[in-house]
Design an enzyme around this catalytic site. Structure first.
Site, PDB file in Angstrom:
ATOM      1  N   GLY A  15      10.802  19.083 -24.600  1.00  0.00           N
ATOM      2  CA  GLY A  15       9.476  19.059 -25.225  1.00  0.00           C
ATOM      3  C   GLY A  15       9.296  20.345 -26.027  1.00  0.00           C
ATOM      4  O   GLY A  15      10.279  21.056 -26.330  1.00  0.00           O
ATOM      5  N   ALA A  17       8.165  23.142 -25.052  1.00  0.00           N
ATOM      6  CA  ALA A  17       8.618  24.298 -24.268  1.00  0.00           C
ATOM      7  C   ALA A  17      10.138  24.420 -24.309  1.00  0.00           C
ATOM      8  O   ALA A  17      10.682  25.518 -24.486  1.00  0.00           O
ATOM      9  CB  ALA A  17       8.122  24.186 -22.831  1.00  0.00           C
ATOM     10  N   SER A  40      15.807  13.767 -21.826  1.00  0.00           N
ATOM     11  CA  SER A  40      15.962  12.330 -21.698  1.00  0.00           C
ATOM     12  C   SER A  40      14.976  11.628 -22.622  1.00  0.00           C
ATOM     13  O   SER A  40      13.765  11.734 -22.439  1.00  0.00           O
ATOM     14  CB  SER A  40      15.712  11.930 -20.241  1.00  0.00           C
ATOM     15  OG  SER A  40      15.438  10.555 -20.175  1.00  0.00           O
ATOM     16  N   ILE A  43      12.484   9.374 -20.932  1.00  0.00           N
ATOM     17  CA  ILE A  43      11.307   9.952 -20.259  1.00  0.00           C
ATOM     18  C   ILE A  43      10.263  10.399 -21.277  1.00  0.00           C
ATOM     19  O   ILE A  43       9.065  10.207 -21.087  1.00  0.00           O
ATOM     20  CB  ILE A  43      11.726  11.125 -19.338  1.00  0.00           C
ATOM     21  CG1 ILE A  43      12.575  10.573 -18.198  1.00  0.00           C
ATOM     22  CG2 ILE A  43      10.508  11.857 -18.781  1.00  0.00           C
ATOM     23  CD1 ILE A  43      13.161  11.624 -17.274  1.00  0.00           C
ATOM     24  N   VAL A  46       5.143  15.096 -23.490  1.00  0.00           N
ATOM     25  CA  VAL A  46       3.680  14.977 -23.507  1.00  0.00           C
ATOM     26  C   VAL A  46       3.209  14.771 -24.947  1.00  0.00           C
ATOM     27  O   VAL A  46       2.348  13.952 -25.236  1.00  0.00           O
ATOM     28  CB  VAL A  46       3.018  16.225 -22.880  1.00  0.00           C
ATOM     29  CG1 VAL A  46       1.557  16.331 -23.263  1.00  0.00           C
ATOM     30  CG2 VAL A  46       3.137  16.160 -21.371  1.00  0.00           C
ATOM     31  N   ALA A  51      -3.039  22.462 -31.301  1.00  0.00           N
ATOM     32  CA  ALA A  51      -3.735  23.654 -31.785  1.00  0.00           C
ATOM     33  C   ALA A  51      -3.101  24.886 -31.173  1.00  0.00           C
ATOM     34  O   ALA A  51      -2.624  24.859 -30.036  1.00  0.00           O
ATOM     35  CB  ALA A  51      -5.212  23.592 -31.421  1.00  0.00           C
ATOM     36  N   LYS A  79      -5.806  27.088 -38.812  1.00  0.00           N
ATOM     37  CA  LYS A  79      -6.884  27.168 -37.820  1.00  0.00           C
ATOM     38  C   LYS A  79      -7.433  28.603 -37.830  1.00  0.00           C
ATOM     39  O   LYS A  79      -6.693  29.554 -37.553  1.00  0.00           O
ATOM     40  CB  LYS A  79      -6.338  26.808 -36.431  1.00  0.00           C
ATOM     41  CG  LYS A  79      -7.359  27.016 -35.321  1.00  0.00           C
ATOM     42  CD  LYS A  79      -6.792  26.646 -33.960  1.00  0.00           C
ATOM     43  CE  LYS A  79      -7.732  27.080 -32.849  1.00  0.00           C
ATOM     44  NZ  LYS A  79      -7.174  26.856 -31.509  1.00  0.00           N
ATOM     45  N   GLU A 346      -8.792  26.415 -25.049  1.00  0.00           N
ATOM     46  CA  GLU A 346      -8.563  27.517 -25.988  1.00  0.00           C
ATOM     47  C   GLU A 346      -7.115  27.524 -26.494  1.00  0.00           C
ATOM     48  O   GLU A 346      -6.617  28.559 -26.935  1.00  0.00           O
ATOM     49  CB  GLU A 346      -8.939  28.863 -25.347  1.00  0.00           C
ATOM     50  CG  GLU A 346     -10.441  29.088 -25.238  1.00  0.00           C
ATOM     51  CD  GLU A 346     -11.093  29.579 -26.551  1.00  0.00           C
ATOM     52  OE1 GLU A 346     -10.370  29.801 -27.526  1.00  0.00           O
ATOM     53  OE2 GLU A 346     -12.331  29.720 -26.570  1.00  0.00           O
ATOM     54  N   THR A 348      -4.034  27.490 -25.252  1.00  0.00           N
ATOM     55  CA  THR A 348      -3.215  28.589 -24.735  1.00  0.00           C
ATOM     56  C   THR A 348      -1.841  28.152 -24.208  1.00  0.00           C
ATOM     57  O   THR A 348      -1.003  29.006 -23.912  1.00  0.00           O
ATOM     58  CB  THR A 348      -3.966  29.303 -23.593  1.00  0.00           C
ATOM     59  OG1 THR A 348      -4.560  28.331 -22.736  1.00  0.00           O
ATOM     60  CG2 THR A 348      -5.047  30.209 -24.143  1.00  0.00           C
TER      61      THR A 348
HETATM   62  P1  FAD Z   1       6.833  17.893 -21.874  1.00  0.00           P
HETATM   63  O1  FAD Z   1       6.349  17.679 -23.266  1.00  0.00           O
HETATM   64  O2  FAD Z   1       6.319  16.980 -20.814  1.00  0.00           O
HETATM   65  O3  FAD Z   1       8.408  17.831 -21.914  1.00  0.00           O
HETATM   66  C1  FAD Z   1       9.158  17.610 -20.746  1.00  0.00           C
HETATM   67  C2  FAD Z   1      10.617  17.368 -21.100  1.00  0.00           C
HETATM   68  O4  FAD Z   1      11.365  17.253 -19.902  1.00  0.00           O
HETATM   69  C3  FAD Z   1      10.874  16.102 -21.889  1.00  0.00           C
HETATM   70  O5  FAD Z   1      11.828  16.333 -22.900  1.00  0.00           O
HETATM   71  C4  FAD Z   1      11.467  15.158 -20.855  1.00  0.00           C
HETATM   72  O6  FAD Z   1      12.337  14.217 -21.430  1.00  0.00           O
HETATM   73  C5  FAD Z   1      12.221  16.147 -19.990  1.00  0.00           C
HETATM   74  N1  FAD Z   1      12.497  15.625 -18.647  1.00  0.00           N
HETATM   75  C6  FAD Z   1      11.622  15.431 -17.623  1.00  0.00           C
HETATM   76  N2  FAD Z   1      12.258  14.905 -16.544  1.00  0.00           N
HETATM   77  C7  FAD Z   1      13.577  14.804 -16.899  1.00  0.00           C
HETATM   78  C8  FAD Z   1      14.742  14.313 -16.238  1.00  0.00           C
HETATM   79  N3  FAD Z   1      14.693  13.815 -14.996  1.00  0.00           N
HETATM   80  N4  FAD Z   1      15.902  14.332 -16.913  1.00  0.00           N
HETATM   81  C9  FAD Z   1      15.985  14.820 -18.182  1.00  0.00           C
HETATM   82  N5  FAD Z   1      14.915  15.281 -18.854  1.00  0.00           N
HETATM   83  C10 FAD Z   1      13.723  15.266 -18.225  1.00  0.00           C
HETATM   84  N6  FAD Z   1      -1.023  23.108 -25.851  1.00  0.00           N
HETATM   85  C11 FAD Z   1      -1.421  23.894 -26.860  1.00  0.00           C
HETATM   86  O7  FAD Z   1      -0.895  24.990 -27.022  1.00  0.00           O
HETATM   87  N7  FAD Z   1      -2.404  23.476 -27.697  1.00  0.00           N
HETATM   88  C12 FAD Z   1      -3.055  22.306 -27.531  1.00  0.00           C
HETATM   89  O8  FAD Z   1      -3.928  21.963 -28.328  1.00  0.00           O
HETATM   90  C13 FAD Z   1      -2.704  21.501 -26.434  1.00  0.00           C
HETATM   91  N8  FAD Z   1      -3.343  20.341 -26.181  1.00  0.00           N
HETATM   92  C14 FAD Z   1      -3.018  19.631 -25.060  1.00  0.00           C
HETATM   93  C15 FAD Z   1      -3.778  18.519 -24.702  1.00  0.00           C
HETATM   94  C16 FAD Z   1      -3.474  17.806 -23.540  1.00  0.00           C
HETATM   95  C17 FAD Z   1      -4.320  16.648 -23.152  1.00  0.00           C
HETATM   96  C18 FAD Z   1      -2.369  18.189 -22.749  1.00  0.00           C
HETATM   97  C19 FAD Z   1      -2.019  17.419 -21.517  1.00  0.00           C
HETATM   98  C20 FAD Z   1      -1.622  19.279 -23.103  1.00  0.00           C
HETATM   99  C21 FAD Z   1      -1.943  20.019 -24.230  1.00  0.00           C
HETATM  100  N9  FAD Z   1      -1.242  21.158 -24.572  1.00  0.00           N
HETATM  101  C22 FAD Z   1      -1.637  21.936 -25.617  1.00  0.00           C
HETATM  102  C23 FAD Z   1      -0.071  21.543 -23.801  1.00  0.00           C
HETATM  103  C24 FAD Z   1       1.193  21.171 -24.548  1.00  0.00           C
HETATM  104  O9  FAD Z   1       1.225  19.786 -24.794  1.00  0.00           O
HETATM  105  C25 FAD Z   1       2.375  21.584 -23.721  1.00  0.00           C
HETATM  106  O10 FAD Z   1       2.213  22.889 -23.258  1.00  0.00           O
HETATM  107  C26 FAD Z   1       3.612  21.577 -24.542  1.00  0.00           C
HETATM  108  O11 FAD Z   1       3.751  20.376 -25.207  1.00  0.00           O
HETATM  109  C27 FAD Z   1       4.795  21.840 -23.695  1.00  0.00           C
HETATM  110  O12 FAD Z   1       5.082  20.753 -22.899  1.00  0.00           O
HETATM  111  P2  FAD Z   1       6.433  20.796 -22.092  1.00  0.00           P
HETATM  112  O13 FAD Z   1       7.544  20.942 -23.077  1.00  0.00           O
HETATM  113  O14 FAD Z   1       6.299  21.814 -21.045  1.00  0.00           O
HETATM  114  O15 FAD Z   1       6.507  19.393 -21.348  1.00  0.00           O
END
Ligand code: FAD
Length: 505
Positions: A15, A17, A40, A43, A46, A51, A79, A346, A348
């Site tokens: 994702g 991150a 994957s 899977i 999010v 923002a 922004k 905010e 973050t």
């Molecule tokens: P995810 O996007 O969930 O990625 C997880 C990854 O792990 C995916 O690639 C998935 O395939 C992989 N994975 C999981 N399990 C397995 C497995 N078993 N095998 C292989 N791969 C696996 N942040 C901001 O800074 N500004 C915003 O405006 C903002 N708005 C948001 C609004 C909402 C409603 C939400 C819920 C979040 C928001 N965020 C925002 C947060 C932001 O979406 C996340 O911080 C950011 O997208 C990082 O997500 P992530 O990469 O940690 O997780």
């Protein structure tokens, strides 16, 4: 393994991150460390995250991503801040604009002079008339110049962040990371291989009996925390008593034309709604607490309040606000949603990925896993989360609203002592300080405190050193210069049009 150099890093999750981690670590560590990223497609991600805050500009600069290229790759817009509507009371609005409001006079912050002048009746109620960011946002304007107060005739230049499509950003970062040698592994992780004695991870195992071995593992697997929680059972600090939001409906809608250079956040009966203009669509969401409304009613609130036509069915996301008890456990460092989530009020979350990476690099375990490094990482992370939490809680606590059970409960809730002390100091003397490396500095605290109706009973005694008529003249001049600076900027739409062609040609 515990006393070896780190030669192999495995990032779990692709994702925002995961790919931010890949791009930054590859840039910082160079070819001496082998980095792989497992994700994957089945899977998914999010994929909200639209923002940001101004610090993202530093991240992009570090990885060599030009700002116009970023805007083009992510369908991004500018922004300048967030407008909060109906948070203090229905019908009220204020802005949390990035950058300073006014300028300090000597060592005394601007807001003290403004509060005094307002009390005397010589300054209006609009604190944001001294913020170039707020004036430009309201007028739908943006430009990168002036770059200094000298160029702006004494006003502060703009401070900006972006609205952008986080999925497109991740895709772009992937290209950059792969170009620097990061190996992407497609597949679902089904288990881990741990050292029986230390519990350190040796490898993640994938469907099809594949293994990816590593020395350091970065858990970017999202809310579930595949490594940090499911494998290492680190535990979670639950903050729902202060931040009871646990769900969000999100839906894109047809573009607002032209896109405004700020986020809008409307308070709703049991939560709040965002509106984020991108170039190819507008992002909308309703963040709510399932303790105070049900999901069908919450979906109706979102859909009834869309300004444009919905482009998809709304999607429900659920979460628990709080943070992992330790983000660094053994040889696993959690970043992104795997490390915690404090709701998007905010913007973050993406920043916390960036600051976590900077912290990891500062404490990088080049000669094995000294527990002191992890302890320091966890202490700094805990502080950073707690300070952001306090800032978010302020938006709910300082309200006049009692018109719904949700708002009545927020107004009367017990808050963390750290926040209670800050609010009390501001209410009695107008003083507020950012502490250590607080993400939100004095200007942000002052804007939200004043915006949410916390009016100081007194101001700094040093405002009395300068004669009232001199202060009034200075305030007049500064507001005129600020207004002139904002009015001279091109429209946001014209700026975006130029960003589109600047690199294309
Ligand atoms: P995810 O996007 O969930 O990625 C997880 C990854 O792990 C995916 O690639 C998935 O395939 C992989 N994975 C999981 N399990 C397995 C497995 N078993 N095998 C292989 N791969 C696996 N942040 C901001 O800074 N500004 C915003 O405006 C903002 N708005 C948001 C609004 C909402 C409603 C939400 C819920 C979040 C928001 N965020 C925002 C947060 C932001 O979406 C996340 O911080 C950011 O997208 C990082 O997500 P992530 O990469 O940690 O997780």
């Amino acid at each position: 393994m515990t006393d070896n150099r780190i030669g192999r890093i495995v990032i779990v999750g692709g994702g925002t991150a995961g790919w931010m981690s890949a791009a930054m670590l590859a840039r910082a560590l160079g070819p001496g460390v082998a980095i792989s990223l497992v994700e994957s497609e089945a899977i998914g991600t999010v994929g909200v995250g639209e923002a940001s805050i101004p610090q993202l500009r530093n991240f992009n600069a570090f990885i060599g991503l030009d700002e116009d290229a970023f805007l083009r790759a992510t369908e991004g817009t500018i922004k300048l801040g967030i407008e909060f509507v109906d948070w203090l009371r229905p019908g009220h609005r204020y802005m949390h604009a990035f950058g300073p409001v006014g300028r300090p006079l000597g060592v005394t912050p601007f807001h003290h002079y403004w509060l005094d002048a307002r009390r005397r009746g010589t300054a209006g109620d609009d604190f944001w008339a001294w913020s170039a960011n707020a004036l430009a946002a309201r007028a739908g304007r943006f430009g990168r110049v002036p770059t200094s107060p000298a160029q702006a005739g004494g006003a502060e230049p703009l401070t900006w962040a972006f609205h952008f499509d986080a999925a497109l950003y991740a895709r772009h970062l992937r290209t950059r990371a792969e170009a620097r040698g990061v190996a992407r592994v497609e597949g679902r992780i089904v288990g881990v291989d741990q050292d029986g004695e230390t519990g350190f991870l040796r490898a993640v195992t994938l469907e099809g009996e594949r293994r990816v071995e590593g020395d350091l593992f970065i858990d970017c697997s999202g809310f579930r925390g595949l490594l940090i929680q499911e494998a290492l059972e680190t535990g979670y600090e639950d903050w729902r008593e202060w931040l009871p939001m646990d769900s969000a409906w999100a839906v894109p809608s047809r573009d607002e034309a032209p896109p405004v250079p700020y986020t809008r956040a409307w308070a709703r009966d049991a939560g709040w709604q965002w509106r984020i203009p991108l170039r190819h669509r507008t992002g909308n969401g309703h963040v709510f607490s399932s303790a105070w409304t049900d999901k069908d009613a919450a979906a109706r609130v979102l859909m009834d309040n869309l300004e444009g036509e919905a482009l998809a069915e709304p999607r429900l996301l659920t979460f628990v606000t709080g943070r992992r008890k330790r983000s660094w456990n053994r040889n696993v460092v959690a970043l992104g949603l795997a490390a915690g989530f404090m709701e998007p009020l905010e913007s973050t979350s993406i920043h916390l990925v960036q600051s976590g990476l900077a912290r990891l690099l500062a404490l990088f375990p080049d000669k094995g896993f000294d527990p002191l490094l992890a302890a320091e990482f966890n202490r700094q992370t805990a502080d950073e989360y707690a300070r952001i939490r306090d800032f978010l809680v302020l938006h709910y606590k300082a309200t006049e609203r009692e018109d719904t059970p949700f708002w009545a409960s927020r107004r009367t809730m017990e808050i963390p002592d750290t926040l209670a002390e800050r609010m009390a100091l501001f209410a009695s003397s107008g003083r507020v300080f950012s502490r250590d490396d607080d993400l939100f500095k004095e200007s942000s605290w002052v804007q939200v405190l004043l915006g949410q109706g916390v009016t100081p009973a007194a101001t700094h005694p040093m405002t009395g050193v300068v004669a009232d008529d001199q202060i009034d003249g200075w305030l007049d001049d500064l507001s005129r210069i600020t207004a002139r600076t904002a009015a001279a900027l091109p429209s946001h739409a014209a700026f975006l049009g130029r960003a589109e062609t600047r690199l294309a040609g």
